[in-house]
Design an enzyme around this catalytic site. Sequence first.
Site, PDB file in Angstrom:
ATOM      1  N   ASP A   1     -10.718   3.685  -0.865  1.00 30.71           N
ATOM      2  CA  ASP A   1     -11.307   2.659   0.003  1.00 30.71           C
ATOM      3  C   ASP A   1     -12.823   2.535  -0.166  1.00 30.71           C
ATOM      4  O   ASP A   1     -13.526   3.525  -0.330  1.00 30.71           O
ATOM      5  CB  ASP A   1     -11.032   2.990   1.467  1.00 30.71           C
ATOM      6  CG  ASP A   1      -9.585   2.773   1.819  1.00 30.71           C
ATOM      7  OD1 ASP A   1      -8.751   2.700   0.899  1.00 30.71           O
ATOM      8  OD2 ASP A   1      -9.294   2.679   3.021  1.00 30.71           O
TER       9      ASP A   1
ATOM     10  N   ASP B 263       0.840  -1.194   0.000  1.00 30.59           N
ATOM     11  CA  ASP B 263       0.000   0.000   0.000  1.00 30.59           C
ATOM     12  C   ASP B 263       0.881   1.254   0.000  1.00 30.59           C
ATOM     13  O   ASP B 263       1.630   1.494   0.948  1.00 30.59           O
ATOM     14  CB  ASP B 263      -0.864  -0.068   1.274  1.00 30.59           C
ATOM     15  CG  ASP B 263      -1.965   0.944   1.292  1.00 30.59           C
ATOM     16  OD1 ASP B 263      -1.903   1.902   0.512  1.00 30.59           O
ATOM     17  OD2 ASP B 263      -2.884   0.788   2.106  1.00 30.59           O
TER      18      ASP B 263
HETATM   19  C1  GAL Z   1      -5.683   2.017   3.037  1.00 26.12           C
HETATM   20  C2  GAL Z   1      -6.112   0.830   2.196  1.00 26.12           C
HETATM   21  C3  GAL Z   1      -7.040   0.000   3.045  1.00 26.12           C
HETATM   22  C4  GAL Z   1      -6.294  -0.477   4.273  1.00 26.12           C
HETATM   23  C5  GAL Z   1      -5.711   0.714   5.029  1.00 26.12           C
HETATM   24  C6  GAL Z   1      -4.813   0.297   6.167  1.00 26.12           C
HETATM   25  O1  GAL Z   1      -4.891   2.846   2.307  1.00 26.12           O
HETATM   26  O2  GAL Z   1      -6.738   1.282   1.043  1.00 26.12           O
HETATM   27  O3  GAL Z   1      -7.546  -1.087   2.290  1.00 26.12           O
HETATM   28  O4  GAL Z   1      -5.288  -1.356   3.886  1.00 26.12           O
HETATM   29  O5  GAL Z   1      -4.967   1.535   4.169  1.00 26.12           O
HETATM   30  O6  GAL Z   1      -4.295   1.386   6.855  1.00 26.12           O
END
Ligand code: GAL
Length: 693
Positions: free
Chosen positions: A497, A413
């Site tokens: 998200d 990520d």
């Molecule tokens: C976001 C991601 C989510 C989750 C989250 C964790 O950026 O899109 O699915 O992984 O971070 O902090």
Amino acid sequence: MRRLVISLFCGGLFLMSPHCMAAASDDHETSSVFRFSDLSALSIDQLWQQAEKNKSKDGKGLKIGGQPYSTGWGTMARSTLAINMEGSKGELSLLVGMDDDTLPNKGHVNFKVLGDDKVLWESGVMETGDKAKECKVGIDGVRVLLIVSEPVENGYYYNHADWINGEIAYSGKTPEVFALPKEEKYILTPPAPDTPRIMGAKVYGVRPNHPFLYKIPCTGKKPLEYSVEGLPKGLKLDSETGIITGKIAKKGDYPVKFSAKNSLGSFERDFTIKCGDKIALTPPMGWNSWNCFAGSVSEKKIRTAAKAMAESGLMDYGYGYINIDDYWTINPKLPYDKDLNGPERHDDGNINVNKRFKDMKALFDYIHSFGLKGGIYSSPGPYTCGLCVASFDHEFLDAKKFGEWGVDYLKYDTCTYTPDMESSRTRKIDWDKTNLDKVLEKFPKLRTDVAPFALMDYALRTSADRDIVFSLCQYGGADVWKWGDLVGGSCWRTTGDISDRWCCLRYIWSRQRELYPYAGPGHWNDPDMLVIGPLGWGTVRPSRLTPSEQYTHFTLWSMLCSPLLLGCDLSQLDDFTLNIFCNHEVLEVNQDPLGNQAKMIMTTSYKSDGAALELWSKSMEDGSTVVGFFDVREAYEPSAKEVRIPWQKLIGADKPSRVRDLWRQKDVDIAEGSDCVVAPLPAHGVQLLRIWK
Ligand code: GAL
């Protein structure tokens, strides 16, 4: 007089509140003002979290184009407000604009007002920093009024759309916030028989000399006894558990025949093991901790999820991954949470886990003991999105550790990564940039977007010594679908998200239309994890999607060949949730070996105006076509009529030989004539047909 009307509708039971029924209320004629300031935040449906009263989305004072405002709503587009006018006379007045709170980052939104699905007013694209625009529009005779902020591009986090001083001057019935009819949960999937039935994908990819782990998914009364014909050299089957392990040395396609039997019968199925470079030949199916546990994830919860995956029967349908998301490492930014404190890394540079996790090798061994696979999460930046320690400057060490622990899936990520941090590396890295260069030949400007992912792919391939599904998470930036595959991505997120609101689903959905050319075996578009069942990012509660919306969500994700990563608490599954996850005919659409992502083929209406139905179509390996009919009306229309669609438009032939309703697992009578007849669907519901020419 208040009435409650019960109607049986396409298999769904609806309790209709009086608000939805024409002439259901006996309010007197009045001449008055309906003020948006009297609304509750929950009346507004929006992409993420809740609308803010008299504040911007980020909780600051409302401000548009430098001008502060005291009354209004700060929303995150896509946001909608639906008002039941029931044909009163009236005029809407409102100021709209983008809040300054995200400056210098700009969002882009088109504000719209619709009356019974017809556009009555539109702002045109507004950018953060623009002055507010005034909307004054007559709404005489409108039944349902809709105020919408529609995002124009994938600015996602910056689309903070304000509605200032909204009011409706009206005479007639008192306007009310429109609510969908309350819907009871309804079950469409027939129960699986007690005789054995082998499920799951028909192909499986593995790289030479890498550990092989596959449990033959099979429903039916236990105990089952498994056998495999033609198993390649290096693999062995445990006939009691159906788990195949070992290693294949030689590349090639290995056709095998799986069999399973119990006291009531037996079942056989062809399967192909493809030993080569590609893995994830069908979209990964499994579970991820984020949508239910978010920052409260722990080793205990992961173990519980693995056990529940096996014991609930989900695994018998092919769900195989148990993935840990953010918050398994140290978080130096939350010093008050003692569980998350500690040294970020060991002296040798290896990553440290936080106190909610003990022994990662033992945890992954436990997951594997069921025949399941395990996943983990990190970032190319120094910290994750939740500000826990991540992989920057330690890519090779982390990849090696993931390999030693037995990790099978990495969600990577982008979060805190910025290109300028490259100069602060303390470890020398020497890596083969061939794949990166291939992308740069096509897209020379994308070096800083692509390099961190190409680097981790190289680290995984050279240091982990096992197959690791590589999931890119950068929210659809830099058209990742055009290059994700070239840097080893097995899948890539296509948007920000997900949340369990219709608005969010519709927004993500609208972003998938053009992406079908980029999906295929080994490389999938990922519109994010599922929001079905009990979830809640820390505090588990039921999904806010209606039952029909949950069917729609699962159907569309299946048709899009999306990874099917369940986001709910697996220890709290009810029959309804299991019925959605465990329909093997629907899952077959997702797992079809061709890997063709569905396309939207048309929109149509129950009436002559406005789009009410979207039709998506996907071709299958056996030559059949799967068509999803999705009800996308913003407001419920009680007088909707059936629609007729010529078979020609759906399958290119005058009449099909067979049509099957996949949710009900039933063949459908093909009506006389050359049309497919679709009865009105439940609000936001779906009909899924598989059609053979
Ligand atoms: C976001 C991601 C989510 C989750 C989250 C964790 O950026 O899109 O699915 O992984 O971070 O902090």
